[in-house]
Design a protein around this motif. Structure first.
Motif, mmCIF file in Angstrom:
data_model
loop_
_atom_site.group_PDB
_atom_site.id
_atom_site.type_symbol
_atom_site.label_atom_id
_atom_site.label_comp_id
_atom_site.label_asym_id
_atom_site.label_seq_id
_atom_site.Cartn_x
_atom_site.Cartn_y
_atom_site.Cartn_z
ATOM 1 N N ALA A 325 0.845 -1.216 -0.052
ATOM 2 C CA ALA A 325 -0.090 -0.194 0.139
ATOM 3 C C ALA A 325 0.830 1.195 0.011
ATOM 4 C CB ALA A 325 -1.230 0.010 1.255
ATOM 5 N N ASP A 326 1.968 1.300 0.791
ATOM 6 C CA ASP A 326 2.880 2.305 0.722
ATOM 7 C C ASP A 326 3.588 2.601 -0.337
ATOM 8 O OD1 ASP A 326 2.082 3.014 3.486
ATOM 9 O OD2 ASP A 326 3.718 2.030 4.181
ATOM 10 N N SER A 327 3.918 1.388 -1.014
ATOM 11 C CA SER A 327 4.774 1.587 -2.260
ATOM 12 C C SER A 327 3.934 2.232 -3.520
ATOM 13 C CB SER A 327 5.256 0.290 -2.571
ATOM 14 O OG SER A 327 4.603 -0.677 -3.033
ATOM 15 N N TRP A 328 2.662 1.715 -3.301
ATOM 16 C CA TRP A 328 1.697 2.563 -4.584
ATOM 17 C C TRP A 328 1.097 3.684 -4.379
ATOM 18 C CZ3 TRP A 328 -1.159 -2.976 -4.434
ATOM 19 C CH2 TRP A 328 -0.432 -3.851 -5.155
ATOM 20 N N ASP A 329 1.312 4.187 -3.094
ATOM 21 C CA ASP A 329 0.565 5.485 -2.569
ATOM 22 C C ASP A 329 1.530 6.705 -2.982
ATOM 23 O OD1 ASP A 329 -0.885 7.756 -1.455
ATOM 24 O OD2 ASP A 329 -1.127 6.656 0.439
ATOM 25 N N PRO A 330 0.939 7.655 -3.849
ATOM 26 C CA PRO A 330 1.835 8.774 -4.296
ATOM 27 C C PRO A 330 2.236 9.627 -3.220
ATOM 28 C CG PRO A 330 -0.389 8.854 -5.448
ATOM 29 C CD PRO A 330 -0.076 7.707 -4.606
ATOM 30 N N ASP A 331 1.338 9.697 -2.188
ATOM 31 C CA ASP A 331 1.405 10.619 -0.953
ATOM 32 C C ASP A 331 2.281 9.856 0.070
ATOM 33 O OD1 ASP A 331 -0.614 12.255 -2.241
ATOM 34 O OD2 ASP A 331 -2.199 11.215 -1.561
ATOM 35 N N THR A 332 3.086 8.633 -0.170
ATOM 36 C CA THR A 332 3.882 8.177 0.920
ATOM 37 C C THR A 332 5.331 8.944 0.696
ATOM 38 O OG1 THR A 332 2.647 5.980 0.805
ATOM 39 C CG2 THR A 332 4.796 5.980 1.824
ATOM 40 N N GLU A 333 5.818 9.198 1.972
ATOM 41 C CA GLU A 333 7.017 9.750 2.043
ATOM 42 C C GLU A 333 8.406 8.593 1.595
ATOM 43 O OE1 GLU A 333 8.033 12.821 2.315
ATOM 44 O OE2 GLU A 333 6.192 13.508 2.339
ATOM 45 N N PRO A 334 9.137 9.079 0.746
ATOM 46 C CA PRO A 334 10.176 7.852 0.604
ATOM 47 C C PRO A 334 10.941 7.390 1.819
ATOM 48 C CG PRO A 334 10.686 10.041 -0.544
ATOM 49 C CD PRO A 334 9.332 10.232 0.221
ATOM 50 N N ASP A 335 11.517 6.313 1.857
ATOM 51 C CA ASP A 335 12.224 5.897 3.112
ATOM 52 C C ASP A 335 13.311 6.816 3.250
ATOM 53 O OD1 ASP A 335 10.420 3.713 3.034
ATOM 54 O OD2 ASP A 335 11.790 2.319 2.136
ATOM 55 N N ALA A 336 13.792 6.738 4.594
ATOM 56 C CA ALA A 336 14.906 7.473 5.043
ATOM 57 C C ALA A 336 16.014 7.182 4.234
ATOM 58 C CB ALA A 336 14.966 7.533 6.552
ATOM 59 N N ASP A 337 16.163 5.744 4.030
ATOM 60 C CA ASP A 337 17.621 5.351 3.397
ATOM 61 C C ASP A 337 17.490 5.390 2.011
ATOM 62 O OD1 ASP A 337 15.846 3.332 2.814
ATOM 63 O OD2 ASP A 337 16.764 1.860 3.910
ATOM 64 N N GLY A 338 16.361 5.823 1.569
ATOM 65 C CA GLY A 338 16.100 6.106 -0.020
ATOM 66 C C GLY A 338 15.846 4.543 -0.719
ATOM 67 N N GLY A 339 15.279 3.896 -0.037
ATOM 68 C CA GLY A 339 15.259 2.468 -0.439
ATOM 69 C C GLY A 339 13.741 2.452 -1.263
ATOM 70 N N ALA A 340 12.916 3.308 -1.215
ATOM 71 C CA ALA A 340 11.543 3.245 -1.903
ATOM 72 C C ALA A 340 12.101 3.305 -3.366
ATOM 73 C CB ALA A 340 10.514 4.307 -1.404
ATOM 74 N N ARG A 341 11.146 2.378 -4.314
ATOM 75 C CA ARG A 341 11.577 2.656 -5.714
ATOM 76 C C ARG A 341 10.218 3.409 -6.303
ATOM 77 N NH1 ARG A 341 13.156 -3.006 -7.994
ATOM 78 N NH2 ARG A 341 11.688 -4.036 -6.470
ATOM 79 N N THR A 342 10.847 4.177 -7.406
ATOM 80 C CA THR A 342 9.978 4.913 -8.230
ATOM 81 C C THR A 342 9.065 3.948 -9.059
ATOM 82 O OG1 THR A 342 11.238 6.887 -8.221
ATOM 83 C CG2 THR A 342 9.484 6.805 -9.858
ATOM 84 N N LEU A 343 7.668 4.120 -8.990
ATOM 85 C CA LEU A 343 6.661 3.468 -9.898
ATOM 86 C C LEU A 343 7.243 3.729 -11.403
ATOM 87 C CD1 LEU A 343 3.352 3.648 -8.218
ATOM 88 C CD2 LEU A 343 4.852 1.479 -8.475
ATOM 89 N N PRO A 344 7.241 2.583 -12.343
ATOM 90 C CA PRO A 344 7.357 2.876 -13.729
ATOM 91 C C PRO A 344 6.246 3.843 -14.261
ATOM 92 C CG PRO A 344 6.410 0.573 -13.338
ATOM 93 C CD PRO A 344 6.739 1.028 -12.019
ATOM 94 N N PRO A 345 6.283 4.248 -15.337
ATOM 95 C CA PRO A 345 5.157 5.012 -16.131
ATOM 96 C C PRO A 345 3.954 3.918 -15.829
ATOM 97 C CG PRO A 345 7.060 5.148 -17.581
ATOM 98 C CD PRO A 345 7.374 4.088 -16.341
ATOM 99 N N LEU A 346 2.800 4.507 -15.815
ATOM 100 C CA LEU A 346 1.507 3.757 -15.447
ATOM 101 C C LEU A 346 0.664 3.951 -16.435
ATOM 102 C CD1 LEU A 346 1.375 4.086 -11.659
ATOM 103 C CD2 LEU A 346 2.067 2.235 -12.893
#
Length: 453
Positions: A325-346
């Motif tokens: 849910a967090d990884s898909w939510d555009p309002d979720t802040e990225p992880d502090a360590d920068g681990g969150a990945r950007t979604l590909p073009p949808l």
């Protein structure tokens, strides 16, 4: 042969393979290559006498029964056409079911009726650590006897071509490859169009994977990560990559049970971020509902035999839901360590796949919880009514919100078999000195072993 109206059971696969060998003893052999945890045999049907080996693995996921029927279809097809077998200097080795224990647990829905509610109420798929294709501790640390049997077979055969037969409960067809097979995408599209199978232009499984062509994806090399990442991305050590050392190309062929047309829609959506927010919000809400139901049910399961087998996948699903849910939510802040990945073009197809996946994980969890209460034989928690309501509501969303339609079993099998043959033909071209043998993918078979309904 009569039309294939339903999926064969594990026992029926063995019986039909034995009958085929009795009919063609010079060209086909059946041998046991291992034993499951519950003591069931793992049967390998081999057709032909060629020096090069093709390995087909059916039933790696126990809720995806199309592969066993496809394996028998391929055996009949290769026996009917020598150009696919001895004429190509190839022996076809067909493992009829890699997880017979799990497949037995799906026999509550296997004969039909093929409705979403009946399927999810009787659905079973083991927890991640009990799925025999995965190697979370590497090949040397493989714990499951089914996994060890497959690894031994790969090391024995050193196949130039391996195919893992999978199913998609709701969505469309696609193919994943460990090595590129140029030309596969147009053949896949042609076959899907002829048989009325939607192709997934952005499956959840391949969200971050390279695209080799429409509905064809490159499996990334294994990498180490935590359990949640392994469950959701499957880019871990696996039996897909184990024979890579022998030059093997592995194709994972996914065939859908209920098709959804929108997974093939490559158009730009009107409000991608709005859809993502809705999907994430819905998944969080559904997770909270299911966690509450699990908390009510779990204390009543002390005397339920084998409850842990049903609870393991429930715990896996609930483990990954918040992160998804967090990884898909555009309002979720990225992880502090920068681990969150950007979604590909949808595009519309990818958004549809995410909506289907969020609903799938909730329905699977609800179905397993329903089975736990049913097996217990009593429901002091009062959860049954709530689970029935949720399952009916969420299945209706698949029907009404996504237009999910049942694809007859014979058509699923024919689609998967044709895609395997297309990949096989292209894989042959990668082998130096190989004799051309396979017919073009959509040439009519010598005889129609599995006609459509």
């Amino acid at each position: 042969m009569p039309a294939l109206l339903r999926y064969p059971s594990v026992d029926e696969l063995g019986v039909r393979a034995a009958a085929l060998v009795a009919r063609r003893p010079r060209d086909a052999r059946l041998r046991q290559v291992g034993t499951s945890r519950a003591g069931l045999p793992l049967w390998l049907l081999s057709v032909g006498h060629g020096s090069r080996q093709a390995l087909i693995v059916a039933g790696p996921h126990s809720n995806e029964p199309v592969g066993g029927a496809t394996a028998l279809r391929l055996a009949e097809r290769t026996l009917a056409d020598p150009r696919l077998c001895d004429g190509a200097d190839v022996t076809w080795n067909l493992l009829l079911c890699l997880d017979p224990d799990g497949s037995r647990r799906n026999e509550g829905w296997l004969p039909g009726p093929y409705t979403l509610g009946h399927y999810f109420r009787n659905f079973f798929r083991p927890g991640f650590l009990e799925q025999p294709e995965w190697l979370p501790d590497g090949a040397d640390g493989a714990a499951l006897p089914e996994t060890r049997a497959l690894l031994g077979l790969q090391d024995e055969l050193r196949p130039f071509f391996q195919c893992s037969l999978h199913g998609v409960d709701v969505g469309g067809g696609f193919v994943e490859l460990t090595r590129d097979l140029p030309g596969l995408a147009p053949r896949l599209a042609h076959t899907a169009a002829r048989l009325g199978i939607p192709l997934e232009l952005g499956p959840y499984d391949t969200l971050y994977w390279p695209t080799l062509g429409p509905a064809v994806y490159r499996i990334p090399p294994p990498r180490h990560g935590d359990l949640a990442a392994a469950i959701t991305e499957a880019a871990v050590e696996s039996t897909w990559f184990h024979p890579h050392q022998y030059g093997t190309v592995t194709a994972v062929v996914e065939a859908p049970m209920w098709g959804v047309a929108a997974v093939a829609d490559g158009t730009a959506p009107a409000d991608a971020e709005g859809v993502l927010r809705s999907v994430s919000r819905t998944l969080r809400r559904d997770t909270e509902l299911l966690e509450g139901l699990l908390a009510r049910i779990r204390p009543t399961l002390d005397t339920v035999p084998d409850a842990d087998r049903l609870l393991a996948p429930v715990d896996d699903y609930l483990l990954v839901c918040p992160g998804l849910a967090d990884s898909w939510d555009p309002d979720t802040e990225p992880d502090a360590d920068g681990g969150a990945r950007t979604l590909p073009p949808l595009n519309t197809a990818r958004l549809t796949a995410l909506r289907i996946s969020a609903r799938r994980i909730a329905l699977r969890t609800a179905g397993l919880l329903h089975q736990l209460v049913t097996v217990a034989g009593h429901d002091p928690s009062g959860a049954t009514a709530d689970l029935d309501r949720l399952i009916d509501e969420w299945c209706a969303d698949y029907h009404d919100g996504h237009g999910a339609r049942w694809i007859p079993v014979a058509r699923q099998v024919e689609y998967q078999a044709r895609v395997v043959l297309a990949a096989f033909e292209l894989a042959q071209r990668r082998v130096p000195g190989a004799r051309p043998g396979a017919r073009p993918i959509d040439a009519p078979p010598a005889r129609a072993e599995v006609p459509f309904e």
